[in-house]
Design a protein around this motif. Structure first.
Motif, short mmCIF file in Angstrom:
data_model
loop_
_atom_site.label_atom_id
_atom_site.label_comp_id
_atom_site.label_asym_id
_atom_site.label_seq_id
_atom_site.Cartn_x
_atom_site.Cartn_y
_atom_site.Cartn_z
N ASP A 163 0.86 -1.18 0.00
CA ASP A 163 0.00 0.00 0.00
C ASP A 163 0.90 1.23 0.00
N LEU A 164 0.87 1.93 -1.11
CA LEU A 164 1.73 3.10 -1.28
C LEU A 164 1.10 4.31 -0.61
N LYS A 165 1.87 4.93 0.24
CA LYS A 165 1.38 6.13 0.92
C LYS A 165 1.69 7.34 0.05
N CYS A 166 0.66 7.77 -0.66
CA CYS A 166 0.84 8.91 -1.57
C CYS A 166 0.69 10.21 -0.80
N PRO A 167 1.45 11.19 -1.19
CA PRO A 167 1.31 12.49 -0.54
C PRO A 167 -0.09 13.06 -0.76
N GLN A 168 -0.67 13.57 0.31
CA GLN A 168 -1.99 14.19 0.24
C GLN A 168 -1.87 15.62 0.70
N ASN A 169 -2.15 16.54 -0.20
CA ASN A 169 -2.11 17.95 0.17
C ASN A 169 -3.33 18.30 0.99
N CYS A 170 -3.18 19.31 1.79
CA CYS A 170 -4.31 19.80 2.58
C CYS A 170 -5.32 20.45 1.64
N VAL A 171 -6.58 20.14 1.84
CA VAL A 171 -7.67 20.71 1.05
C VAL A 171 -8.63 21.38 2.02
N VAL A 172 -8.93 22.64 1.76
CA VAL A 172 -9.84 23.40 2.62
C VAL A 172 -10.97 23.95 1.77
N SER A 173 -12.00 24.36 2.46
CA SER A 173 -13.12 24.98 1.77
C SER A 173 -12.79 26.44 1.44
N LEU A 174 -13.68 27.07 0.70
CA LEU A 174 -13.52 28.49 0.44
C LEU A 174 -13.85 29.30 1.69
N PHE A 175 -13.35 30.53 1.73
CA PHE A 175 -13.61 31.39 2.89
C PHE A 175 -15.09 31.74 2.96
N SER A 176 -15.57 31.85 4.18
CA SER A 176 -16.93 32.35 4.38
C SER A 176 -16.92 33.86 4.15
N SER A 177 -18.09 34.46 4.21
CA SER A 177 -18.16 35.92 4.09
C SER A 177 -17.65 36.56 5.37
#
Length: 1614
Positions: A163-177
């Motif tokens: 099982d290859l541990k692939c790099p996972q970048n951080c993913v965030v939502s868009l900013f609120s108002s």
């Protein structure tokens, strides 16, 4: 290169070209050879060595073979000389058994998991890791060849998936108002916007960006606020004598600190807050009264008791059993006291026995001492046929199943069904209904031969002048009679007949001997002697006395005559005619006669014996009475009832008898001897006498528990029941069942129910915190509350909570007015409702006026300070209300009381005293599937505040009912059968038909129609018989031969006979002439023919016998027919008078004199049940034989009978038409308990299929379960609201309070009285307030944790069922950072946990449409539509500005999304060699647009282009090979120019020069064609073409490919 005109220059040019071509040819040949032949090797042989270990040798074969060939074909080694030859011998290690323990595999640790080389995209599924595996010696670790270790153990894997541990970048939502509300209150001095974590970083991926963006508020620079400290612990009052009577033990007081702080959280002078928050300062208090904390107090644990037992469910899973103990609440927690601990403790049990779970019982059954329980079944009911079904089909039987146990006296006692742990047995089964079937019989057999089996009896009957023999015929039963069907007719018929005698005289006549032997010629009277013997039927000789008893012995001699040449010659007597059948209907009553005839063959001559007169040519005699017409039959009476064989026995083996007698067809009884004893039906038969079966019932069950454990004054007197069940219905005259099967009685010994109540103390005075000056404001009142029994006994608090409801209020806030305020008394209690529950109620209070002070005028103003108030009275009256929707239409089966009531049902019915429920006769309701029914809507009772109760509070019935209709299946309806058609033949056996058609087509699952013919009709056929009355030509005997010449007595002549049209029947012709026109369709026989009458002295012979019969089949070519005749008178001695031939022959010719006949059988008629009266069941079908000749023509049956005999095939057989079986269903199960214990639920009942439909039977209805609504009581639920926001006074931070509500609500959300809700102690004692903190300036402010987001896994890593492990995350954001001297914000802002994913996600770039300014928006979006940051590859981000460089200035071109110039749709792009678009050509079939000469249209990239390049390369090689082939075959290059005349040579040279000139001109053009210049020799143009090497003769000129060869050649030369 210049162009010479001499032969040497041409030879020089040709040598160069030849060199080039031979070079190319050698390259091609060598390349082809190199590819074709390769070295091949065999397997290494076993290592050869004189000892173990190194130094051995092993060999293999190496040979040259053809590439791609798998067979062993060895070629010359020189064919593979261009390749290095592999070695055929190598050193090896000879392995012996002693090496097994000396060697081992040495493995290294696995490497890190890396991406497989064949993949470019990282995925968990694409991982691989490696390790080194070597063969080493155990002793020193020296490396050995791997083959050595492989002899003993396979080599371990050197690589494996991981099982290859692939790099996972951080993913965030868009900013609120932006949250601008912070700047309004200035508690947080920043405007903020936040975003949430979608996917946490992992395996070295890019870290998360900040979750918050802040922007300072402009208006929060100089602000002040109060910072409220936490309340101190609630302290009791110091009980001084001064205040001892003014406090309550539950009430204490507490203090807190209040400071003033600025924007940065620093404490400043109090006056800044007073000036800044003038409206708030008077509301802040630093002390208050409080409830002294008191922890929850519980009792000791009770003893352990069983809660439930371990058991095994039907699916094999186990249900855990538990022991339980409990404790009670003695004191509920008060104030901030500790909550109550668990009040119930469960202890799991280990399963001891494999006991089945009782899943059907939802109620807790009372404890019962169970020794052994089991299901008991009643006897099956009679077979019942569904309404509307056919009379003979599949029915349904039912039975009852009930749970019993053995009582003390050994009898079975009913108990509730829940105690039986096994599955309830089946209570329905299919059965075969009794059919009413008529008896059907076969056709009569042929009459037996008339014979006598007892010759002594025969002789006695002859002596008595009685009938001496019998013949009989029989028929057999095809279908036995059933039910009320018609009985079978007689099965045999007997006739008296005169059989062949047992003995008769056998005579043999010798030759005729003349009385005067010397007579000449030898003719005249003579004597013939007979040989006589008595023989029996078998032809064996017996004593003559046997025959003499029957008849006298004939004379041993008889007279005879040898005709003389002049005698009259007569033919032999014909056979006696057949005697008519006098027993035929309408036969003559005259005595029957037989006749025989003879004819004159030759007239007498002079002196010869004359011919007899005509009357002597015919003989007549009376027909013997061979068969009597009377028919006698055996007739039987019905069987008597089965009676026991032995006297004094009631049942067992028995016997049945019936009368059997011989009767005439007129019904007259005769002596049995008239009927054939051999076929006499039996008069007795064995049977079985059924023993009487008495009704059998169970014991009465125990009295059920009372429906209540105690009696309330308003309650109907509870009752209890007991029942018994029928096990066996009475049969065969057994004792009947009792009428009473259940009893009901009241519970008379119940005590009145105990009552609980809340003992409420009086409210204390309003208590304020000490040292409060002035003593006014907000305070607390308290009172004592305890739980007591009606007799005053103190009980635990939770007892009253469970029986009465929530705990009454023990404290409440109060307010004590200050001197400067208006002072009023407490409000009075509410008055009674005026005008009933629809009126109003009131309460009042008074103004307290102190004489020491002056009461303010506004205190007397009732507009501001009212002295009374009222409210609407809420009616507690319940009114019926319909809730829910209508149920579907439900058919209530018409079933009897005792069959539908269950043991549990009887426990809930009421009746005074002991009620006896009689048993009535029952018919099992079967398959009620349609018709009028009822649909239901639940009725409940509801008051004005929304409290809902069961319908019995306000209504007499629980349902509102409405009549409905379930459409019944519409069966196919056929018309009545038509009358039978006339018989298909006018003579003999034929068929009749009848028809019917569809009157009504089926619908809604009704019975289907039978199969129809093409005309849309159903047809039935049967065999019919008609009397043969055909009009036929009848021929009479020929007259004597009359000579042609008048007066002549011999010679040629003619004969005539009578031919008449008469009626021919089965019994012969009826002697009555008809009009000949009625027989014209038959060929009329001749009535006159030529003949020859022999003269005196001529030979006279008899008539020819009939031709012998040709035997079938007619295939034998040597088969002949013969006919003979005999000499009746010898000719005279005159040599001219000779006899004709006496034997005639002819070959049997098929279709001529040899006709083959065959019995063919007609098709079977329809299967008729009860002769067509019933639709299905057991019946019979018929067929009949038809005689057919070899041409297929139907002929008279007599011809087949003569050739083949009677047909022996079965003509009548039994058959069966399967009855259409309707779908049979079980009865509806009892209605289940209501699915919901409160509010609207449903009851369910089910049924199953017992028998699937067969044939055209009714289909099963689609409804196998029915549901109807039910309502037990209203649903009330405790609702605990969320905690409110932390609140405090305006402009104040620090410690505040959060509140929540605990409310009892009805199903619609309307708050109701708490007594309606289930008294849940854990809910009731929940605190409704808790302290909280409002952030102050300078403190860290952070959001709450978000909810765990959806489980995420990338689609490239998702593969069920293995790769489903995903990740969930949550996050929080910092809204304000802490200042100095305050604790910092927490570092952990996100959290994650593993999860199981059910779906996967992907990320893609999304774009908007281009704007007019040639810009667009670009964002990253997850596959579920969520816009994110960080999920997409930045390198693949689409452009946001439309800008091609260089600009797209070409006509019909645009700049595309990738900022490249492309052509508009409908235009073909043209690119130069630098892949730059240079032109867009409109694609139009009518326009021949060619690209510019210095450009090329580049094809799009793709796998097709690779193939195109490959095809071009192969085509080039093929052209080269073709040129070489042309060269090698050309006579010009082999032998030089062909010898010609000088003039021809000059012309050739001149033509060649001109052609060279044309080629030079062609080089300057596009090389599309070669122009025809003036002066060119046309013959040269026709016979010469330009190729790669020069002119090739005798080939036509072409303008296409050859021109390209020319250009190619010129380019190479240049």
């Amino acid at each position: 290169m210049g162009h010479g005109s001499s032969t040497e220059s041409h030879a020089h040019l040709h040598s160069h070209v030849l060199y080039v071509l031979f070079f190319l040819l050698s390259v091609i040949i060598s390349g082809t050879s190199a590819i074709r032949y390769v070295w091949k090797t065999g397997l290494w042989m076993e290592c050869q060595h004189y000892s173990c270990g190194k130094g051995g040798s092993q060999f293999r074969s190496v040979y040259c073979g053809e590439a791609g060939e798998y067979k062993y074909n060895e070629y010359d080694a020189s064919m593979c000389s261009h390749l290095p030859k592999p070695k055929n011998v190598q050193e090896c290690f000879k392995v012996c058994e002693q090496h097994q323990n000396a060697l081992r595999w040495a493995v290294t640790v696995w490497s890190d998991c890396t991406l497989r080389p064949e993949f470019r995209t990282c995925s968990i599924k694409h991982g691989i890791r490696y390790r080194n595996v070597t063969c080493v010696w155990r002793e020193n670790g020296r490396v050995e060849d791997d083959n050595v270790c492989s002899e003993f153990e396979p080599k371990p894997d050197t690589e494996e998936s991981c099982d290859l541990k692939c790099p996972q970048n951080c993913v965030v939502s868009l900013f609120s108002s932006w949250n601008i509300n912070n700047c309004d209150k200035c508690r947080i001095v920043n405007k903020t916007r936040t975003r949430e974590l979608i996917i946490p970083p992992a395996n070295g991926g890019i870290s998360c960006p900040t979750f918050t963006e802040m922007f300072p508020c402009d208006n929060c620079a100089d602000i002040y606020t109060y910072k409220i400290g936490v309340w101190d612990e609630c302290m009791p009052y110091n009980m001084t004598s001064k205040i001892r009577g003014q406090v309550h033990p539950q009430i204490g007081y507490q203090k807190r600190n209040i400071h003033c702080i600025n924007t940065y959280g620093s404490i400043v002078l109090y006056k800044h807050c007073v000036e800044y928050l003038r409206s708030t300062v008077s509301q802040l208090v630093s002390s208050q009264t409080c409830i002294i904390p008191q922890d929850c107090i519980v009792s000791e644990w009770s003893q352990w008791s069983p809660h439930n037992s371990s058991c095994v469910r039907e699916d094999g899973s186990r249900s855990q059993g538990y022991m339980v103990r409990s404790r009670s609440v003695l004191q509920i927690p008060l104030g901030a006291g500790k909550p109550c601990p668990n009040l119930i403790h469960y202890f799991p049990l280990k399963p001891v026995d494999e006991t089945a779970c009782i899943s059907e019982i939802e109620v807790v059954l009372p404890p019962l001492k169970i020794d052994k329980t089991y299901w008991k079944m009643s006897s099956w009911s009679e077979c019942k046929i569904p309404a509307g079904s056919y009379g003979c089909t599949t029915g349904l039987q039912t039975r009852n199943a009930f749970c019993v146990q053995n009582s003390e006296n050994g009898k079975e006692k009913p108990i509730p069904d829940g105690y039986c742990k096994e599955r309830r047995p089946l209570t329905s089964q299919t059965c075969r209904a009794e059919c009413d079937l008529d008896c059907t019989v076969s056709h009569w057999t042929q009459w037996t031969e008339c014979k006598v089996t007892d010759c002594e009896l025969y002789l006695r009957r002859r002596r008595a002048n009685e009938g001496t023999g019998q013949r009989y015929r029989t028929r057999k039963v095809l279908t036995e009679v059933r039910g009320r069907g018609n009985m079978c007719p007689h099965l045999s018929e007997t006739q008296t007949c005169d059989p062949q005698p047992c003995f008769h005289w056998n005579m043999t006549v010798g030759l005729c001997q003349l009385l005067n032997p010397n007579t000449s010629p030898p003719c005249g009277l003579g004597t013939a002697y007979r040989t006589i013997s008595c023989v029996n039927k078998l032809g064996l000789r017996v004593a003559d006395s046997k025959c003499e008893e029957l008849s006298e012995m004939p004379s041993i001699k008889e007279d005879c005559n040898i005709p003389c040449p002049r005698d009259c010659i007569l033919s032999k007597w014909s056979p006696w005619s057949q005697c008519p059948n006098l027993c035929q209907e309408g036969g003559s009553t005259d005595a029957p006669i037989q006749t025989r005839e003879r004819t004159i063959l030759a007239q007498s001559g002079p002196g010869g014996a004359p011919c007899p007169p005509n009357r002597q040519l015919t003989e007549i005699k009376t027909c013997p009475t061979v068969i009597e017409c009377a028919v006698y039959v055996w007739q039987t009476d019905p069987w008597s009832p089965c009676a026991p064989r032995e006297s004094g026995v009631q049942c067992g083996p028995g016997i049945q008898q019936r009368e059997v007698g011989c009767y005439s067809l007129q019904g007259q009884m005769v002596n049995d001897i008239r009927c054939t004893l051999k076929v006499k039906p039996p008069a007795k038969q064995s049977c079985e006498v059924a023993c009487p079966v008495n009704c059998e019932v169970t014991e009465y069950s125990d009295w059920s528990q009372c429906s209540a454990s105690c009696f309330e004054a308003t309650q109907i007197l509870p009752r209890q029941t007991r029942v018994r069940h029928i096990i066996q219905e009475p049969m065969y005259g057994g004792a009947p069942c009792p009428n009473i099967l259940s009893e009901v009685k009241h519970c008379n010994n119940l005590t009145f129910c105990e009552g609980y109540y809340w003992d409420l103390g009086t409210w204390s005075r309003c208590i304020l915190p000490p040292h409060k000056i002035p003593q006014c404001g907000q305070g607390i009142q308290a009172r004592d509350v305890s739980c007591r029994l009606e007799n005053g006994t103190l009980q635990p608090i939770d007892v009253c909570i469970r029986h009465i409801g929530p705990l009454p209020q023990t404290s409440k806030p109060c307010y004590k007015s200050c001197d400067e305020e208006c002072v009023f008394e407490e409000w009075s209690e509410w008055s009674q409702c005026i005008n009933g529950c629809n009126g109003k109620r009131f309460r009042t209070r008074k103004l307290i006026e102190d004489a020491r002070t002056v009461t303010k005028l506004q205190c007397r103003d009732t507009r501001f300070y009212p002295l009374d108030s009222f409210e609407e009275c809420l009616c507690d009256t319940h009114l019926p209300v319909a809730i829910g929707n209508w149920s579907k239409c439900i058919l209530e089966a018409d079933e009897t009381y005792y069959r539908t009531r269950t043991f549990q049902d009887l426990q809930t019915e009421s009746a005074p005293g002991v009620t006896l429920i009689p048993r009535t006769s029952a018919s099992v309701g079967v398959n009620a599937i349609c018709g009028p029914g009822q649909r239901y809507k639940v009725l409940a009772c509801q008051n004005e505040i929304g409290e809902v109760e069961a319908a019995n509070k306000c209504s007499l019935k629980p349902y509102e009912e409405e009549t409905c209709l379930i459409p019944c299946p519409v069966d196919c309806v056929m018309s009545d059968w038509s009358l039978w058609t006339d018989c298909s033949t006018s003579c003999g056996t034929g068929t009749q038909m009848r028809y019917r058609h569809i009157k009504q087509n089926p619908s809604d699952g009704g019975r289907l129609c039978p199969s129809l013919d093409n005309a849309g009709k159903e047809t039935q056929t049967r065999v019919c018989q008609t009397d043969c009355r055909r009009n036929k030509w009848r021929t009479y005997k020929w007259s004597p031969c009359m000579p042609v010449h008048h007066g002549a007595i011999c010679g040629n002549g003619s004969q005539s006979r009578s031919v008449r049209c008469e009626v021919f029947t089965a019994h012969g012709f009826i002697n009555e002439a008809l009009d000949e026109r009625l027989c014209l369709y038959h060929f009329k026989p001749i009535d006159r023919r030529s003949c020859y009458s022999p003269c005196v002295g001529e030979c006279v012979v008899s008539e020819w016998t009939a031709w012998s019969r040709c035997q079938q089949p007619c295939a034998d070519p040597n088969q002949v027919q013969i006919r003979t005749r005999t000499v009746l008178r010898q000719p005279s001695d005159d040599p001219i008078h000779v006899c004709p031939i006496l034997l005639d022959e002819r070959f049997c010719i098929r279709g001529d004199n040899c006709v083959e006949y065959t019995w063919i059988l007609t098709d079977w008629t329809s299967c008729l049940v009860n002769n067509g009266q019933d639709e299905c069941g057991v019946g019979h079908k018929e067929r009949y034989p038809v005689c057919q000749d070899q041409t297929g023509r139907i002929v008279d049956d007599e011809l087949c009978v003569l050739a083949l005999g009677e047909s022996t095939e079965l003509l009548v057989v039994a058959c069966q038409i399967p009855c259409d079986v309707d779908c049979l269903l079980t009865e509806w199960s009892p209605w289940s308990e209501c699915s919901s214990t409160c509010d609207l639920g449903e009851q369910l009942r089910m049924r199953d299929i017992v028998e699937e439909p067969r044939g055209n039977g009714r289909q099963c209805p689609g409804i196998f379960e029915q549901r109807k609504p039910c309502f037990v009581q209203g649903c009330y639920t405790w609702i605990v609201s969320d905690w409110s926001e932390c609140t405090n006074q305006k402009g104040v931070c620090g410690h505040g309070v959060q509140t929540r509500n605990v409310t009892c609500v009805a199903n619609g959300g309307l708050p109701v009285n708490g007594t309606n809700c289930e008294p849940d102690l854990d809910i009731i004692i929940l605190p409704t307030e808790q302290p909280c903190t409002i952030p102050c300036p300078g403190e860290c402010v952070i959001t709450d944790w978000t909810e765990w987001n959806e489980c995420f896994i990338d689609c490239k890593n998702y593969d069920r069922p293995r790769y489903t492990r995903g990740v969930q995350s949550r996050s929080r954001a910092v809204l304000a950072h802490s200042q100095m001297n305050y604790p910092p914000c927490p570092e952990q802002l996100w959290d994650s946990r593993p999860c199981e994913a059910t779906k996967c996600f992907t990320f893609h770039w999304k774009t908007s449409e281009w704007s007019e300014a040639k810009t667009r928006s670009v964002w990253c979006e997850r596959s579920d539509g969520l816009r994110v940051t960080g999920g997409c590859e930045e390198l693949a981000r689409p452009a946001t500005v439309l800008n091609c460089n260089p600009l797209c200035s070409l006509l019909n071109s645009i700049c595309n999304d990738t900022n490249h110039c492309v052509c508009l749709p409908g235009h073909e792009p043209v690119y130069n060699r630098l892949n730059v678009l240079i032109e867009c050509i409109k694609m139009d079939n009518s326009t021949d647009a060619s690209p510019a000469s210095d450009s090329v249209t580049l094809p799009t990239d793709g796998p097709t282009n690779i193939w195109m390049y490959a095809v071009i390369a192969a085509g080039t090689l093929f052209v080269i090979f073709l040129a070489v082939a042309c060269y090698t075959m050309s006579e010009f290059f082999h032998k030089g120019p062909r010898p010609r005349s000088k003039r021809a040579d000059e012309k050739s040279i001149e033509g060649a020069d001109r052609l060279d000139g044309m080629v030079a001109e062609t080089e300057l053009g596009s090389c599309n064609h070669v122009p025809h210049a003036e002066g060119v020799n046309e013959s040269l143009l026709h016979h010469t073409r330009i190729g790669n090497g020069g002119p090739v003769h005798s080939a036509p000129w072409t303008h296409g490919a050859d021109c390209k060869y020319t250009c190619l050649y010129k380019e190479e030369m240049v």
